[in-house]
Scaffold this motif. Structure first.
Motif, PDB file in Angstrom:
ATOM      1  N   GLN A  12       0.830  -1.199   0.000  1.00 24.55           N
ATOM      2  CA  GLN A  12       0.000   0.000   0.000  1.00 24.55           C
ATOM      3  C   GLN A  12       0.861   1.244   0.000  1.00 24.55           C
ATOM      4  OE1 GLN A  12      -2.419  -0.700   3.433  1.00 24.55           O
ATOM      5  NE2 GLN A  12      -4.080  -1.615   2.245  1.00 24.55           N
ATOM      6  N   LYS A  13       1.935   1.246   0.794  1.00 23.80           N
ATOM      7  CA  LYS A  13       2.821   2.406   0.831  1.00 23.80           C
ATOM      8  C   LYS A  13       3.482   2.618  -0.518  1.00 23.80           C
ATOM      9  CE  LYS A  13       3.912   2.395   5.746  1.00 23.80           C
ATOM     10  NZ  LYS A  13       4.956   2.144   6.731  1.00 23.80           N
ATOM     11  N   SER A  14       3.917   1.530  -1.174  1.00 20.81           N
ATOM     12  CA  SER A  14       4.572   1.695  -2.467  1.00 20.81           C
ATOM     13  C   SER A  14       3.581   2.173  -3.511  1.00 20.81           C
ATOM     14  CB  SER A  14       5.244   0.394  -2.918  1.00 20.81           C
ATOM     15  OG  SER A  14       4.288  -0.595  -3.175  1.00 20.81           O
ATOM     16  N   THR A  15       2.320   1.730  -3.429  1.00 19.32           N
ATOM     17  CA  THR A  15       1.314   2.209  -4.354  1.00 19.32           C
ATOM     18  C   THR A  15       1.063   3.694  -4.129  1.00 19.32           C
ATOM     19  OG1 THR A  15       0.275   0.042  -4.440  1.00 19.32           O
ATOM     20  CG2 THR A  15      -1.056   1.893  -5.166  1.00 19.32           C
ATOM     21  N   VAL A  16       0.934   4.104  -2.880  1.00 22.27           N
ATOM     22  CA  VAL A  16       0.732   5.520  -2.574  1.00 22.27           C
ATOM     23  C   VAL A  16       1.940   6.319  -3.039  1.00 22.27           C
ATOM     24  CG1 VAL A  16       0.469   7.203  -0.715  1.00 22.27           C
ATOM     25  CG2 VAL A  16      -0.897   5.115  -0.704  1.00 22.27           C
ATOM     26  N   ALA A  17       3.142   5.791  -2.825  1.00 28.36           N
ATOM     27  CA  ALA A  17       4.351   6.484  -3.274  1.00 28.36           C
ATOM     28  C   ALA A  17       4.347   6.603  -4.794  1.00 28.36           C
ATOM     29  CB  ALA A  17       5.595   5.741  -2.803  1.00 28.36           C
ATOM     30  N   GLU A  18       3.940   5.548  -5.487  1.00 23.26           N
ATOM     31  CA  GLU A  18       3.874   5.584  -6.947  1.00 23.26           C
ATOM     32  C   GLU A  18       2.853   6.616  -7.410  1.00 23.26           C
ATOM     33  OE1 GLU A  18       4.730   4.330 -10.939  1.00 23.26           O
ATOM     34  OE2 GLU A  18       5.816   4.239  -9.064  1.00 23.26           O
ATOM     35  N   ILE A  19       1.714   6.667  -6.747  1.00 19.09           N
ATOM     36  CA  ILE A  19       0.685   7.640  -7.098  1.00 19.09           C
ATOM     37  C   ILE A  19       1.194   9.051  -6.842  1.00 19.09           C
ATOM     38  CG2 ILE A  19      -1.617   8.490  -6.473  1.00 19.09           C
ATOM     39  CD1 ILE A  19      -2.235   5.438  -5.928  1.00 19.09           C
ATOM     40  N   ASP A  20       1.886   9.253  -5.741  1.00 17.79           N
ATOM     41  CA  ASP A  20       2.451  10.571  -5.448  1.00 17.79           C
ATOM     42  C   ASP A  20       3.459  10.983  -6.516  1.00 17.79           C
ATOM     43  OD1 ASP A  20       0.879  10.887  -3.208  1.00 17.79           O
ATOM     44  OD2 ASP A  20       2.437  10.212  -1.815  1.00 17.79           O
ATOM     45  N   VAL A  21       4.244  10.022  -6.980  1.00 19.03           N
ATOM     46  CA  VAL A  21       5.197  10.306  -8.061  1.00 19.03           C
ATOM     47  C   VAL A  21       4.446  10.780  -9.297  1.00 19.03           C
ATOM     48  CG1 VAL A  21       6.766   9.187  -9.706  1.00 19.03           C
ATOM     49  CG2 VAL A  21       7.035   8.789  -7.262  1.00 19.03           C
ATOM     50  N   LEU A  22       3.296  10.166  -9.550  1.00 19.76           N
ATOM     51  CA  LEU A  22       2.544  10.536 -10.742  1.00 19.76           C
ATOM     52  C   LEU A  22       1.855  11.889 -10.599  1.00 19.76           C
ATOM     53  CD1 LEU A  22       1.118   7.113 -11.856  1.00 19.76           C
ATOM     54  CD2 LEU A  22       3.101   8.352 -12.713  1.00 19.76           C
ATOM     55  N   GLN A  23       1.824  12.445  -9.405  1.00 20.90           N
ATOM     56  CA  GLN A  23       1.301  13.792  -9.236  1.00 20.90           C
ATOM     57  C   GLN A  23       2.340  14.808  -9.739  1.00 20.90           C
ATOM     58  OE1 GLN A  23      -1.847  14.376  -8.352  1.00 20.90           O
ATOM     59  NE2 GLN A  23      -2.118  12.188  -8.126  1.00 20.90           N
ATOM     60  N   ASN A  24       3.580  14.356  -9.901  1.00 18.74           N
ATOM     61  CA  ASN A  24       4.646  15.192 -10.429  1.00 18.74           C
ATOM     62  C   ASN A  24       4.489  15.231 -11.946  1.00 18.74           C
ATOM     63  OD1 ASN A  24       7.212  15.643 -11.773  1.00 18.74           O
ATOM     64  ND2 ASN A  24       8.114  15.671  -9.732  1.00 18.74           N
ATOM     65  N   TRP A  25       4.151  16.383 -12.471  1.00 19.06           N
ATOM     66  CA  TRP A  25       3.870  16.528 -13.896  1.00 19.06           C
ATOM     67  C   TRP A  25       4.977  15.965 -14.772  1.00 19.06           C
ATOM     68  CZ3 TRP A  25       5.880  18.388 -18.298  1.00 19.06           C
ATOM     69  CH2 TRP A  25       5.019  18.503 -19.372  1.00 19.06           C
ATOM     70  N   GLU A  26       6.190  16.329 -14.484  1.00 19.92           N
ATOM     71  CA  GLU A  26       7.305  15.940 -15.344  1.00 19.92           C
ATOM     72  C   GLU A  26       7.474  14.420 -15.406  1.00 19.92           C
ATOM     73  OE1 GLU A  26      11.997  17.022 -16.100  1.00 19.92           O
ATOM     74  OE2 GLU A  26      10.904  18.008 -14.481  1.00 19.92           O
ATOM     75  N   GLN A  27       7.413  13.753 -14.263  1.00 14.83           N
ATOM     76  CA  GLN A  27       7.584  12.300 -14.250  1.00 14.83           C
ATOM     77  C   GLN A  27       6.426  11.600 -14.945  1.00 14.83           C
ATOM     78  OE1 GLN A  27       8.587  10.748 -10.409  1.00 14.83           O
ATOM     79  NE2 GLN A  27      10.137  12.300 -10.060  1.00 14.83           N
ATOM     80  N   LEU A  28       5.212  12.064 -14.689  1.00 16.28           N
ATOM     81  CA  LEU A  28       4.035  11.481 -15.328  1.00 16.28           C
ATOM     82  C   LEU A  28       4.153  11.571 -16.843  1.00 16.28           C
ATOM     83  CD1 LEU A  28       1.084  10.393 -15.361  1.00 16.28           C
ATOM     84  CD2 LEU A  28       0.352  12.781 -15.208  1.00 16.28           C
ATOM     85  N   HIS A  29       4.482  12.743 -17.334  1.00 19.79           N
ATOM     86  CA  HIS A  29       4.509  12.923 -18.773  1.00 19.79           C
ATOM     87  C   HIS A  29       5.717  12.280 -19.443  1.00 19.79           C
ATOM     88  CE1 HIS A  29       1.211  15.692 -17.830  1.00 19.79           C
ATOM     89  NE2 HIS A  29       0.736  15.106 -18.898  1.00 19.79           N
ATOM     90  N   ARG A  30       6.766  12.054 -18.704  1.00 18.43           N
ATOM     91  CA  ARG A  30       7.873  11.264 -19.275  1.00 18.43           C
ATOM     92  C   ARG A  30       7.420   9.832 -19.529  1.00 18.43           C
ATOM     93  NH1 ARG A  30      13.521  13.620 -18.241  1.00 18.43           N
ATOM     94  NH2 ARG A  30      12.779  15.508 -17.313  1.00 18.43           N
ATOM     95  N   ARG A  31       6.627   9.302 -18.585  1.00 17.88           N
ATOM     96  CA  ARG A  31       6.117   7.938 -18.759  1.00 17.88           C
ATOM     97  C   ARG A  31       5.129   7.877 -19.918  1.00 17.88           C
ATOM     98  NH1 ARG A  31       5.498   5.662 -12.576  1.00 17.88           N
ATOM     99  NH2 ARG A  31       7.587   6.297 -11.929  1.00 17.88           N
ATOM    100  N   VAL A  32       4.306   8.892 -20.037  1.00 22.63           N
ATOM    101  CA  VAL A  32       3.353   8.948 -21.151  1.00 22.63           C
ATOM    102  C   VAL A  32       4.118   9.028 -22.471  1.00 22.63           C
ATOM    103  CG1 VAL A  32       1.547  10.343 -22.235  1.00 22.63           C
ATOM    104  CG2 VAL A  32       1.516   9.971 -19.761  1.00 22.63           C
ATOM    105  N   ALA A  33       5.115   9.900 -22.524  1.00 25.13           N
ATOM    106  CA  ALA A  33       5.932  10.029 -23.733  1.00 25.13           C
ATOM    107  C   ALA A  33       6.632   8.711 -24.055  1.00 25.13           C
ATOM    108  CB  ALA A  33       6.960  11.147 -23.554  1.00 25.13           C
TER     109      ALA A  33
END
Length: 172
Positions: A12-33
């Motif tokens: 659960q903590k790692s999932t929350v940490a992963e979700i928090d990472v995805l709140q970071n615009w730059e990291q999210l959009h790098r994954r999308v790209a």
């Protein structure tokens, strides 16, 4: 038994940490790209929220759709067509001109789907689970499949909101 509970809390903590990472615009959009193969063609998303807009406005190559299709693990061609709003025939025409550019609307729909897939992967832990989730009726979506709601901007927003609720444990 205690080990399972501890493992569950770590998960659960790692999932929350992963979700928090995805709140970071730059990291999210790098994954999308990455899903769209944008950086493989020498393009960059940028470091601010306007970067994606300018990238899509400038056009992304038709082969981004092929790259996205190649990244899918469970979803079939029909689901991809539905998610990005392109018919098989249109996809075939785009395939013949890999260096051509997607229209702004096509690029935007492909980007939106890749972004939702990235977010769903963070919520469910694996891309396979995320892809399966798109194709199953969801209680919180009035028994509609998330993929069926991607045909309108309002539907996309509903799916985004539902994913966020799932991420934080609000299931209904």
């Amino acid at each position: 038994m205690a080990q399972k509970a501890t493992a569950s809390r770590r998960s659960q903590k790692s999932t929350v940490a992963e979700i928090d990472v995805l709140q970071n615009w730059e990291q999210l959009h790098r994954r999308v790209a990455g899903l769209l193969g944008i950086e493989a063609v020498g393009r960059s998303v940028g470091t601010d929220p306007l970067g994606a807009h300018f990238l899509l406005e400038g056009g992304i190559p038709n082969r981004a759709i092929d790259h996205l299709a190649g990244c899918l693990k469970v979803m079939g061609q029909d689901s991809l067509e539905q998610a990005i709003g392109m018919s098989l025939r249109t996809l075939q025409r785009k395939e013949k001109k890999p260096l051509g550019l997607l229209s702004h609307e096509q690029a935007g729909r492909a980007w939106q789907f890749a972004e939702l897939l990235t977010k769903a992967t963070a919520v469910f832990g694996t891309q396979e689970e995320a892809e399966q989730w798109f194709e199953r009726p969801a209680i919180g979506l009035n028994q509609k499949r998330p993929i069926d709601l991607l045909t309108t901007p309002a539907g996309v927003k509903i799916v985004e909101d539902y994913l966020e609720r799932l991420a934080y444990g609000v299931y209904a």
